[in-house]
Design a protein around this motif. Structure first.
Motif, PDB file in Angstrom:
ATOM      1  N   GLN A  97      36.119  59.860  62.326  1.00 16.94           N
ATOM      2  CA  GLN A  97      35.329  59.727  63.600  1.00 16.94           C
ATOM      3  C   GLN A  97      33.929  59.852  63.331  1.00 16.94           C
ATOM      4  O   GLN A  97      33.184  59.017  63.017  1.00 16.94           O
ATOM      5  CB  GLN A  97      35.796  60.709  64.635  1.00 16.94           C
ATOM      6  CG  GLN A  97      37.251  60.093  65.256  1.00 16.94           C
ATOM      7  CD  GLN A  97      38.035  60.791  66.144  1.00 16.94           C
ATOM      8  OE1 GLN A  97      37.218  61.470  67.051  1.00 16.94           O
ATOM      9  NE2 GLN A  97      39.155  60.770  66.340  1.00 16.94           N
ATOM     10  N   CYS A  98      33.167  61.144  63.140  1.00 14.72           N
ATOM     11  CA  CYS A  98      31.882  61.525  63.008  1.00 14.72           C
ATOM     12  C   CYS A  98      31.691  61.325  61.478  1.00 14.72           C
ATOM     13  O   CYS A  98      30.872  60.911  60.776  1.00 14.72           O
ATOM     14  CB  CYS A  98      31.404  62.940  63.138  1.00 14.72           C
ATOM     15  SG  CYS A  98      31.827  64.000  62.160  1.00 14.72           S
ATOM     16  N   GLY A  99      33.012  61.371  60.659  1.00 12.64           N
ATOM     17  CA  GLY A  99      32.873  61.089  59.315  1.00 12.64           C
ATOM     18  C   GLY A  99      32.442  62.086  58.451  1.00 12.64           C
ATOM     19  O   GLY A  99      32.473  62.099  57.186  1.00 12.64           O
ATOM     20  N   TYR A 100      31.902  63.328  58.782  1.00 13.59           N
ATOM     21  CA  TYR A 100      31.310  64.395  58.166  1.00 13.59           C
ATOM     22  C   TYR A 100      32.283  64.943  57.345  1.00 13.59           C
ATOM     23  O   TYR A 100      32.051  65.329  56.219  1.00 13.59           O
ATOM     24  CB  TYR A 100      30.504  65.376  58.959  1.00 13.59           C
ATOM     25  CG  TYR A 100      29.317  66.161  58.233  1.00 13.59           C
ATOM     26  CD1 TYR A 100      28.191  65.520  58.187  1.00 13.59           C
ATOM     27  CD2 TYR A 100      29.739  67.237  57.688  1.00 13.59           C
ATOM     28  CE1 TYR A 100      27.124  66.070  57.459  1.00 13.59           C
ATOM     29  CE2 TYR A 100      28.645  68.005  57.146  1.00 13.59           C
ATOM     30  CZ  TYR A 100      27.341  67.092  56.986  1.00 13.59           C
ATOM     31  OH  TYR A 100      26.513  67.916  56.323  1.00 13.59           O
ATOM     32  N   CYS A 101      33.450  65.159  57.631  1.00  9.05           N
ATOM     33  CA  CYS A 101      34.601  65.896  56.747  1.00  9.05           C
ATOM     34  C   CYS A 101      35.172  64.912  55.792  1.00  9.05           C
ATOM     35  O   CYS A 101      36.018  65.534  54.747  1.00  9.05           O
ATOM     36  CB  CYS A 101      35.576  66.357  57.850  1.00  9.05           C
ATOM     37  SG  CYS A 101      36.724  65.339  58.440  1.00  9.05           S
ATOM     38  N   CYS A 133      38.115  69.747  60.352  1.00  6.16           N
ATOM     39  CA  CYS A 133      37.584  68.768  61.108  1.00  6.16           C
ATOM     40  C   CYS A 133      37.635  69.227  62.353  1.00  6.16           C
ATOM     41  O   CYS A 133      38.531  69.335  62.917  1.00  6.16           O
ATOM     42  CB  CYS A 133      38.602  67.378  60.815  1.00  6.16           C
ATOM     43  SG  CYS A 133      38.163  65.998  61.833  1.00  6.16           S
ATOM     44  N   ARG A 134      36.382  68.975  63.008  1.00  7.04           N
ATOM     45  CA  ARG A 134      36.275  69.099  64.469  1.00  7.04           C
ATOM     46  C   ARG A 134      36.841  67.752  65.475  1.00  7.04           C
ATOM     47  O   ARG A 134      36.792  67.972  66.459  1.00  7.04           O
ATOM     48  CB  ARG A 134      34.982  69.560  64.974  1.00  7.04           C
ATOM     49  CG  ARG A 134      33.795  68.546  64.652  1.00  7.04           C
ATOM     50  CD  ARG A 134      32.460  69.014  64.732  1.00  7.04           C
ATOM     51  NE  ARG A 134      31.695  67.821  64.735  1.00  7.04           N
ATOM     52  CZ  ARG A 134      30.147  67.923  64.861  1.00  7.04           C
ATOM     53  NH1 ARG A 134      29.703  68.914  65.258  1.00  7.04           N
ATOM     54  NH2 ARG A 134      29.489  67.146  64.743  1.00  7.04           N
ATOM     55  N   CYS A 135      36.906  66.771  64.755  1.00 12.11           N
ATOM     56  CA  CYS A 135      37.033  65.520  65.470  1.00 12.11           C
ATOM     57  C   CYS A 135      38.724  65.002  65.778  1.00 12.11           C
ATOM     58  O   CYS A 135      38.707  64.421  66.821  1.00 12.11           O
ATOM     59  CB  CYS A 135      36.193  64.293  64.888  1.00 12.11           C
ATOM     60  SG  CYS A 135      34.522  64.854  64.632  1.00 12.11           S
ATOM     61  N   THR A 136      39.002  64.950  64.449  1.00 10.64           N
ATOM     62  CA  THR A 136      40.459  64.312  64.694  1.00 10.64           C
ATOM     63  C   THR A 136      41.758  64.998  65.024  1.00 10.64           C
ATOM     64  O   THR A 136      42.518  64.334  65.454  1.00 10.64           O
ATOM     65  CB  THR A 136      40.716  63.514  63.170  1.00 10.64           C
ATOM     66  OG1 THR A 136      40.816  64.571  62.248  1.00 10.64           O
ATOM     67  CG2 THR A 136      39.558  62.793  62.965  1.00 10.64           C
TER      68      THR A 136
HETATM   69  S1  FES Z   1      35.636  63.120  61.581  1.00 12.66           S
HETATM   70 FE1  FES Z   1      34.369  64.752  62.592  1.00 12.66          FE
HETATM   71  S2  FES Z   1      34.468  66.512  61.398  1.00 12.66           S
HETATM   72 FE2  FES Z   1      36.241  65.338  60.723  1.00 12.66          FE
END
Ligand code: FES
Ligand code: FES
Length: 153
Positions: A97-101, A133-136
């Motif tokens: 998602q945001c891809g940061y992790c 991961c805050r998104c998935t």
């Molecule tokens: S995809 Fe956004 S923090 Fe894991």
């Protein structure tokens, strides 16, 4: 001081100060942007790389610890077949998602898959337990990893 190490298969020399962290040496010194700066306290896993094949959080590892060792970042696994499969599966499964992790997760699970043995959903969740991961909600990354494992087995 000058230290020498193997970075992604190449011998390199770094000029470092005693307080430098591996995170900064890799990101700022080597431009390894896959090594993400997150919590900077060893809790989120976004700065994860392999030190002699073992995942480590570079924000809590002094750069001097890399002296004479092998460091592998995600950049160094760009041509690795298993890593390519993991990356494709993450994208196909909507696990990014945001891809940061994502780089840290990929490094952690790549290391786990290379230990061999069986792999259950619980094993995957355990392998990712150091990667926040805050998104998935983790469901999609776990699904993506299990797909690669099933194809491999
Ligand atoms: S995809 Fe956004 S923090 Fe894991
Ligand atoms: S930035 Fe290193 S563990 Fe979070």
């Amino acid at each position: 001081m000058i230290i020498e190490l193997n970075l992604n298969g190449k011998q390199v020399a770094w000029e470092i100060s005693p307080g430098d962290r591996l995170l900064d040496a890799l990101r700022m010194g080597e431009g390894a942007v896959s090594v993400k700066r997150g919590c900077e306290s060893g809790d989120c896993g976004s700065c994860c790389v392999l030190l002699n094949g073992q995942p480590v959080n570079t924000c809590v590892v002094p750069a001097v610890k890399a002296s004479g060792q092998e460091i592998t970042t995600l950049e160094g696994l760009a041509e690795n077949e298993l890593m390519k499969k993991l990356q494709s599966s993450f994208l196909d499964s909507g696990a990014v998602q945001c891809g940061y992790c994502t780089p840290g997760m990929l490094i952690a699970i790549w290391a786990r898959l290379n230990t061999g043995g069986t792999l259950t959903e619980q094993d995957v969740r355990h392998a990712l337990s150091g990667n926040l991961c805050r998104c998935t909600g983790y469901a999609k990354p776990v699904e993506a990893i299990l797909k690669v494992w099933e194809d491999k087995s």
